[in-house]
Design an enzyme around this catalytic site. Structure first.
Site, PDB file in Angstrom:
ATOM      1  N   LYS A 197      47.249  22.606 -53.774  1.00 13.28           N
ATOM      2  CA  LYS A 197      48.498  22.625 -54.224  1.00 13.28           C
ATOM      3  C   LYS A 197      48.916  22.003 -55.244  1.00 13.28           C
ATOM      4  O   LYS A 197      48.827  22.471 -57.070  1.00 13.28           O
ATOM      5  CB  LYS A 197      49.474  23.238 -53.497  1.00 13.28           C
ATOM      6  CG  LYS A 197      50.920  23.274 -53.723  1.00 13.28           C
ATOM      7  CD  LYS A 197      52.455  22.584 -53.546  1.00 13.28           C
ATOM      8  CE  LYS A 197      53.591  23.154 -54.069  1.00 13.28           C
ATOM      9  NZ  LYS A 197      54.774  22.260 -53.318  1.00 13.28           N
ATOM     10  N   ASN A 198      48.989  20.374 -55.001  1.00 14.71           N
ATOM     11  CA  ASN A 198      49.756  20.001 -56.455  1.00 14.71           C
ATOM     12  C   ASN A 198      49.007  19.666 -57.427  1.00 14.71           C
ATOM     13  O   ASN A 198      48.851  18.616 -58.366  1.00 14.71           O
ATOM     14  CB  ASN A 198      50.102  18.390 -55.483  1.00 14.71           C
ATOM     15  CG  ASN A 198      51.193  18.420 -54.225  1.00 14.71           C
ATOM     16  OD1 ASN A 198      52.098  19.436 -54.214  1.00 14.71           O
ATOM     17  ND2 ASN A 198      51.367  17.458 -53.244  1.00 14.71           N
TER      18      ASN A 198
ATOM     19  N   ARG B 156      59.487  22.821 -58.722  1.00 17.70           N
ATOM     20  CA  ARG B 156      60.397  21.798 -59.267  1.00 17.70           C
ATOM     21  C   ARG B 156      59.416  21.874 -60.328  1.00 17.70           C
ATOM     22  O   ARG B 156      59.626  21.016 -61.030  1.00 17.70           O
ATOM     23  CB  ARG B 156      60.600  20.719 -58.383  1.00 17.70           C
ATOM     24  CG  ARG B 156      60.420  19.037 -58.952  1.00 17.70           C
ATOM     25  CD  ARG B 156      61.184  18.057 -57.585  1.00 17.70           C
ATOM     26  NE  ARG B 156      62.842  18.708 -57.313  1.00 17.70           N
ATOM     27  CZ  ARG B 156      63.706  18.087 -58.113  1.00 17.70           C
ATOM     28  NH1 ARG B 156      63.557  17.853 -59.289  1.00 17.70           N
ATOM     29  NH2 ARG B 156      65.120  18.704 -57.774  1.00 17.70           N
TER      30      ARG B 156
ATOM     31  N   CYS C 120      62.072  21.563 -52.786  1.00 16.25           N
ATOM     32  CA  CYS C 120      63.059  20.593 -52.250  1.00 16.25           C
ATOM     33  C   CYS C 120      63.560  19.746 -51.341  1.00 16.25           C
ATOM     34  O   CYS C 120      63.870  18.691 -53.306  1.00 16.25           O
ATOM     35  CB  CYS C 120      61.721  20.321 -51.368  1.00 16.25           C
ATOM     36  SG  CYS C 120      60.389  20.958 -50.228  1.00 16.25           S
TER      37      CYS C 120
ATOM     38  N   ARG D  16      64.777  13.761 -57.281  1.00 18.00           N
ATOM     39  CA  ARG D  16      64.135  13.711 -58.101  1.00 18.00           C
ATOM     40  C   ARG D  16      63.946  13.872 -59.792  1.00 18.00           C
ATOM     41  O   ARG D  16      63.929  14.687 -60.535  1.00 18.00           O
ATOM     42  CB  ARG D  16      63.235  14.161 -57.674  1.00 18.00           C
ATOM     43  CG  ARG D  16      62.065  13.521 -57.220  1.00 18.00           C
ATOM     44  CD  ARG D  16      60.990  14.609 -55.850  1.00 18.00           C
ATOM     45  NE  ARG D  16      61.108  15.974 -55.491  1.00 18.00           N
ATOM     46  CZ  ARG D  16      60.490  16.694 -55.035  1.00 18.00           C
ATOM     47  NH1 ARG D  16      59.323  16.860 -54.997  1.00 18.00           N
ATOM     48  NH2 ARG D  16      60.847  18.054 -54.203  1.00 18.00           N
TER      49      ARG D  16
ATOM     50  N   ASP E 219      53.261  11.785 -48.633  1.00 15.23           N
ATOM     51  CA  ASP E 219      53.922  13.719 -48.226  1.00 15.23           C
ATOM     52  C   ASP E 219      53.143  13.721 -46.769  1.00 15.23           C
ATOM     53  O   ASP E 219      53.159  14.626 -46.229  1.00 15.23           O
ATOM     54  CB  ASP E 219      52.851  15.033 -49.177  1.00 15.23           C
ATOM     55  CG  ASP E 219      53.779  14.843 -50.247  1.00 15.23           C
ATOM     56  OD1 ASP E 219      55.111  14.657 -50.049  1.00 15.23           O
ATOM     57  OD2 ASP E 219      53.132  15.495 -51.037  1.00 15.23           O
TER      58      ASP E 219
ATOM     59  N   ILE F  62      59.432   5.974 -51.366  1.00 18.96           N
ATOM     60  CA  ILE F  62      58.999   6.629 -52.401  1.00 18.96           C
ATOM     61  C   ILE F  62      60.497   7.156 -52.541  1.00 18.96           C
ATOM     62  O   ILE F  62      61.032   7.309 -54.241  1.00 18.96           O
ATOM     63  CB  ILE F  62      58.210   7.646 -52.600  1.00 18.96           C
ATOM     64  CG1 ILE F  62      56.828   7.124 -52.405  1.00 18.96           C
ATOM     65  CG2 ILE F  62      57.878   8.614 -53.549  1.00 18.96           C
ATOM     66  CD1 ILE F  62      56.080   5.711 -53.106  1.00 18.96           C
TER      67      ILE F  62
ATOM     68  N   ARG G  78      55.331  27.564 -48.836  1.00 23.21           N
ATOM     69  CA  ARG G  78      55.434  27.479 -49.996  1.00 23.21           C
ATOM     70  C   ARG G  78      53.918  25.766 -50.332  1.00 23.21           C
ATOM     71  O   ARG G  78      53.259  25.495 -51.665  1.00 23.21           O
ATOM     72  CB  ARG G  78      55.787  25.956 -50.485  1.00 23.21           C
ATOM     73  CG  ARG G  78      57.596  26.997 -51.135  1.00 23.21           C
ATOM     74  CD  ARG G  78      58.707  26.274 -51.111  1.00 23.21           C
ATOM     75  NE  ARG G  78      58.125  25.428 -52.463  1.00 23.21           N
ATOM     76  CZ  ARG G  78      58.382  24.098 -52.028  1.00 23.21           C
ATOM     77  NH1 ARG G  78      58.381  23.679 -51.379  1.00 23.21           N
ATOM     78  NH2 ARG G  78      58.366  23.321 -53.329  1.00 23.21           N
TER      79      ARG G  78
END
Length: 418
Positions: free
Chosen positions: A22-23, A92, A116, A121, A306, A328, A398
């Protein structure tokens, strides 16, 4: 609104095909705005976020079809110069549309992004670099209003004040059509960033990497090229952790194990056994889990934030006492209250979680709070005695393609219910 019903305890035993990342898929799809022509992007996961992004780009004037994990880009030209709130409020990643559009067109207006709620962020890192490139930025009524001052964006020599995947991807894309050579320092080098760069280079960009510094030589035009997205390392890591938690056995297909080098090294210390079947197929099994005194989340190649929530869950009934420190995001523990509903013994101080093993967890009704935290609830439910109900599972949709079907095929009693 859909919910999950999980009957525990459950043990994973079976085979899972890892979906495309996905990313990686989202920025690659966004980057097509930079190029002319048409292409097919394969191994794209069928997710809520992917569908949202396709709808955003089609609304802007692109012509994109998405079917059976294939994205067909027929036309990447933008006709509409505003990305409405209704389209971008839940994603986002939508903010990184700004750079490619303003690189190719003179102005654009985009609603501030959603996504999220896992900490601050800020998009300041993105906007600071774009301003240096010659973009006039104004925030007005919940929108970022951008105007390019010159015929092309300026190249820059820029150091990010902190490592950011989104900002790195965003400014790399914007730099592809800038005038001159851009140097970006202190960049993220996650596999998803490298996959974007590989795609852009295939389209005619000139991007090179030295440690954490990217060099981008601006081009006049890019042309779309067919591409196959990398597998999702976070999905793979989540299923490996679920296997460890339940002391099961799992075969993963379509896996690039080097993308999980540091996590796998840690998991082996905890008791995970890994067997290579082929280059992209591996068997994972685990018995008793060894405790770890302290685990720190770090930027790649360190342990990924993650996977932090899922890691916490495997210690709920295993390993005596373990600590996980989140470095993070400052607010990535909103899943902790939900895990306590199962009977978990978890304490939180500042950015460190301490998990004390309990003898028994009991099924509970809980609420999914964010994408990765939601998977930790699935693991907790699998470790619990009796029925668990997980509400608001749109978070899971998602980022985890067909997760319920994949787990069900591995022996987990899991089903969706409206």
């Amino acid at each position: 609104m859909q919910k999950l019903i999980i009957q525990g305890p459950a043990k994973i035993n079976g085979t899972i095909q890892i979906s495309g990342s996905k990313n990686a898929s989202l920025p690659i799809l966004i980057s097509t705005i930079l190029s002319k022509g048409s292409c097919v992007i394969s191994n794209v996961p069928n997710l809520r976020d992917t569908k949202f992004l396709v709808s955003i780009l089609n609304n802007l004037g692109c012509k994109i079809n998405f079917k059976n994990n294939f994205l067909a880009i027929h036309n990447s030209s933008i006709a509409k110069k505003i990305a409405d709130y209704e389209y971008v409020r839940q994603m986002r990643a939508s903010i990184i549309i700004l750079g490619p559009v303003i690189a190719r067109y003179s102005s654009f207006k985009i609603a501030l992004p959603g996504g999220c709620a896992i900490g601050n962020r800020s998009i300041d890192l993105h906007l600071e670099a774009l301003k240096k490139m010659g973009v006039q930025i104004k925030i007005s009524k919940g929108y970022v209003v951008a105007t390019r001052k010159y015929s092309k964006l300026n190249s820059i020599n820029h150091r990010f004040s902190k490592i950011s995947v989104g900002a790195t991807q965003h400014i790399i894309m914007a730099s592809c059509l800038a005038k001159g050579t851009t140097i970006l320092k202190n960049c993220a080098i996650e596999p998803e960033v490298i996959d974007l760069v590989t795609f852009l280079n295939k389209c005619g960009a000139k991007i090179s990497l030295n440690k954490r510094t990217f060099k981008i030589i601006g081009q006049d035009n890019l042309n779309l090229a067919n591409y196959d997205v990398i597998p999702d390392r976070i999905e793979a890591g989540s299923y490996i952790l679920a296997t460890m938690a339940t002391q099961g056995k799992l075969i993963l297909k379509n896996l690039i194990i080097d993308h999980l080098k540091e996590p796998i090294k840690l998991f082996k210390k905890m008791g995970l056994k890994v067997k290579k079947i082929s280059d992209n197929e591996f068997e994972f099994k685990c018995g008793v889990i060894n405790p770890i005194s302290i685990i720190n989340t770090r930027e790649y190649p360190g342990f990924p934030t993650d996977l932090q929530a899922q890691l916490i869950s495997i210690f709920l009934k295993n390993g005596k006492k373990s600590k996980i420190r989140e470095n993070i995001f400052e607010n990535r523990f909103i899943h902790i209250p939900e895990l306590r509903r199962f009977g978990a013994n978890i304490s939180l101080k500042n950015n460190t979680v301490e998990v004390n093993k309990v003898k028994e967890l009991n099924g509970a009704e809980v609420m999914a709070t964010d994408l990765r935290g939601s998977f930790s609830l699935i693991i907790a439910a699998m470790l619990s005695k009796g029925q668990s109900i997980i509400n608001r599972i749109y978070h899971l949709d998602r980022g985890y393609e067909d997760f319920d079907l994949k787990l069900n095929k591995c022996g987990v009693n899991i089903k969706r219910k409206k």
